[in-house]
Design a protein around this motif. Sequence first.
Motif, PDB file in Angstrom:
ATOM      1  N   CYS A  24       0.726  -1.095   0.100  1.00 25.51           N
ATOM      2  CA  CYS A  24       0.065   0.066  -0.050  1.00 25.51           C
ATOM      3  C   CYS A  24       0.899   1.154   0.107  1.00 25.51           C
ATOM      4  O   CYS A  24       0.451   2.167  -0.786  1.00 25.51           O
ATOM      5  N   VAL A  27       1.921   1.728  -3.625  1.00 24.37           N
ATOM      6  CA  VAL A  27       0.970   2.248  -4.447  1.00 24.37           C
ATOM      7  C   VAL A  27       0.739   3.629  -4.158  1.00 24.37           C
ATOM      8  O   VAL A  27       0.744   4.385  -5.367  1.00 24.37           O
ATOM      9  N   TYR A 120      -5.223  -2.926  -3.829  1.00 23.47           N
ATOM     10  CA  TYR A 120      -4.821  -1.786  -3.034  1.00 23.47           C
ATOM     11  C   TYR A 120      -6.088  -1.589  -2.041  1.00 23.47           C
ATOM     12  O   TYR A 120      -5.955  -1.464  -0.766  1.00 23.47           O
TER      13      TYR A 120
END
Length: 178
Positions: A24, A27, A120
């Motif tokens: 995460c 991303v 995500y």
Amino acid sequence: MEDFQHVGYSKEVIEFVAVAKEFCDFVETIPTMERKDVLQRLQKFIPLIYLKGSLLPACECEEEGLAEDTVTEEQYNYLFGELHRLFGEYDEYLEVFDESMQYSEAPVVHSISEKVCDIYQDLKNFITTFRCGIPEIIGEALWMLNNNFELYWGKACAEVLRAVHQAVYRLADDERKM
């Protein structure tokens, strides 16, 4: 002390949380990175996330409605737009395992950006909920994560890995031709 005996604190869940958090964080920084670097890192992250997700322990949901989604539609759309812009012509791919393909006369097109954002969203929702430290809420979040792995983000990992693999090597070929 008995709270730490909860399935939400098992070795598999803790390891998953560590990988999910790293994914995460990655991303969220993609908009500042180069396309080649992003694709190469996704090529390594996606199988690891799938593996860690497949090892999560089963969990029954005792109470529903305790865990909340934390990724907003605005956050999702922002990340999707940034990823789609970054990936450009490498973003779209044909998906042969899409269930709607059996009813379609045209090819079914999917997006690496959309699949990465879908993964995500589920992972970020889980790790944000995990941080609350309340076993009942973690239990529900783990149950939802397992359910979504089976139905959504696990499939997204399996689908998008092939597309990422192809994009990594297509990009390398395109760079050699320049």
